[in-house]
Design a protein around this motif. Structure first.
Motif: not given
Length: 480
Positions: A41-43, A142-145, A147-153, A165-168
């Motif tokens: 997630l780059n989180a 750290t890279g682009p953040g 999305c917890a629902w879609d790793d292309t977003r 981090a909370v979403g996942a």
């Protein structure tokens, strides 16, 4: 008992007190998830493992000895990496500051320590909280953040790591900051709750400054109720005294002189209103994506079952222009040394490398006129919002944008948030709630805005909405 990574704060609190699992076990569970899933997630910037386990052991010992510090006792969390934590890097998302460290905790970290919470991670953010004008997702070392629902977003900015981090389900809650959209954007994109407190509600001592008169710190959580519990712990000035082992209390930093001398209590003593009085703005969703507009309309139907909804119109001011000018002028001062040293040329986003320099050319007269205008429309908005429990709009006009596309090439012409400029410039509180999904399974959000220091009225509406819906219980199966 198995630990549910998507449990809300009362569920964890009850389990800790029953002995279903210990704070150490919960901390180790979260640290493991942060270590395994955080990179995807780059989180995460830094795991604070040693501190987390020390704090968790203390939380367990306190409970065993009959010392209960409240609803956050023993519960792990993370903070956006513009908040200092003693001895750990505090990078502000910027490559030139990878090794920056402070000898004291920020005020909010110190307050959470006093509340028994367990710091597990410093979380990713866009460099300098987006102040230099980034225009695409890849704007942090750290890279682009993600999305917890879609790793292309995109996970949203600038509190990108806190949202994902909370979403996942890597952490039960996290702290972020908002100057204009930096809590509500990741809340919307990751399907979680984001509470932007009133300006001055939370002490910013030990926090990076983007805009002295617009920066606000707040939580990202699973529910509106959770957000209130966290705000109760962090509201007000820095805690007095403290032991060195806890990491200090914000001493050593310039004090936040803009903290309001206002008490805050959650849960409140009074009961929720039997029916809410809500307002909407004409055309608030007209330029939104279809799914955003449809979910907003469905949310209004639910809210009408909880009270009344009527239209109001904002006074005609150039809100966004004034807010942008204030932020840029104050950034130029806050980042003066960074800019003068030429450190922007080592930032990640190409546009960030020069974006801050134009702000140094803003005339003082323009800045002062923007402040005068803000004072005027803040008074008018306060009077306009006074009869209502909340003003309701879509949280964002789009779902999470693609990682590989500049922002201006994704749904061009849409509005980011109708009340984003007015509410942030006037220092008003806002609550973002998940309110549905688009056909591709990406979450959308609902935005509630209220009068200054009326967070509990927003939270009451949010709790009622979440009792009537189940969007906040949905979870991305990839991380379950």
């Amino acid at each position: 008992m198995p630990i549910d990574p998507f449990a809300d704060l009362p569920t964890h609190a009850a389990a800790l007190r029953r002995g279903d699992y210990s704070s150490v076990e919960l901390a180790e569970f979260c640290l493991d998830r942060l270590e395994r899933h955080g990179p995807a997630l780059n989180a995460v910037v830094t795991l604070t493992r040693d501190r987390a386990l020390r704090e968790a052991k203390r939380a367990d010992a306190d409970l065993a000895n009959g010392v209960d510090r409240g609803p956050l006792h023993g519960i792990p969390y993370g903070v956006k990496d513009l908040l200092a934590a003693r001895g750990y890097p505090t990078t502000w998302g910027a490559s030139p500051l990878r090794d920056q460290r402070f000898d004291h905790d920020s005020a909010v970290v110190a307050k959470l320590t006093a509340a028994g919470a367990v710091l597990c991670a410093k979380l990713a953010m866009t460099e300098w909280a987006g102040g230099f004008g980034y225009q695409q997702a890849d704007a942090s070392f750290t890279g682009p953040g993600v999305c917890a629902w879609d790793d292309t977003r995109w996970s949203g900015g600038s509190s990108s790591g806190s949202g994902s981090a909370v979403g996942a389900g890597l952490l039960p809650f996290a702290l972020g900051s908002e100057t204009w959209g930096s809590l509500h954007s990741p809340a919307n994109n990751n399907g979680v709750c984001g509470l932007r407190p009133t300006f001055g509600r939370v002490d910013r001592t030990g926090c990076m400054t983007l805009s002295w008169t617009m920066d606000k710190l707040g939580p990202l959580t699973r529910t509106a109720h959770d957000a209130g519990l966290v705000l109760h712990a962090i509201a007000g000035g820095a805690p007095p005294g403290g032991d060195g082992k806890a990491g200090g209390t914000g001493e050593g930093f310039p004090r936040d002189e803009m903290v309001a001398d206002r008490s805050y209590r959650y849960p409140p003593d009074e009961n929720d209103a039997p029916a809410f009085k809500l307002a909407i703005l004409p055309g608030a969703a007209d330029r939104a994506q279809d799914a955003v507009r449809e979910n907003y309309d469905a949310s209004l139907k639910t809210l009408r079952s909880l009270g009344t909804v009527e239209e109001i119109e904002l006074p005609p001011y150039p809100y966004s222009i004034a807010a942008t000018l204030i932020i840029n002028a104050e950034l130029a001062s806050a980042a003066d040394d960074f800019l003068a040293a030429g450190l922007t040329w080592d930032l990640t986003a190409p546009e960030d490398r020069f974006g801050g320099y134009a702000a140094r050319l803003i005339p003082a007269v323009d800045y002062l006129n923007a402040l005068r205008l803000r004072a005027k429309f803040a008074r008018e908005l306060d009077a306009l919002f006074a009869p209502y429990d909340a003003v309701v709009t879509p949280a964002r006009s789009t779902v999470a944008p693609p990682l590989d596309r500049p922002f201006d090439r994704y749904a061009p012409g849409t509005q980011a948030e109708t009340l984003g400029g007015p509410a942030n410039a006037a220092g008003l509180p806002g609550l973002c709630l998940p309110n549905g999904f688009d056909p591709d399974g990406l979450p959308t959000g609902l935005n509630l805005v209220g009068r200054a220091f009326d967070e509990n009225r927003l939270l009451a509406v949010g709790r009622a909405y979440q009792r009537a819906t189940d969007w906040h219980t949905r979870r991305p199966e990839r991380w379950a």
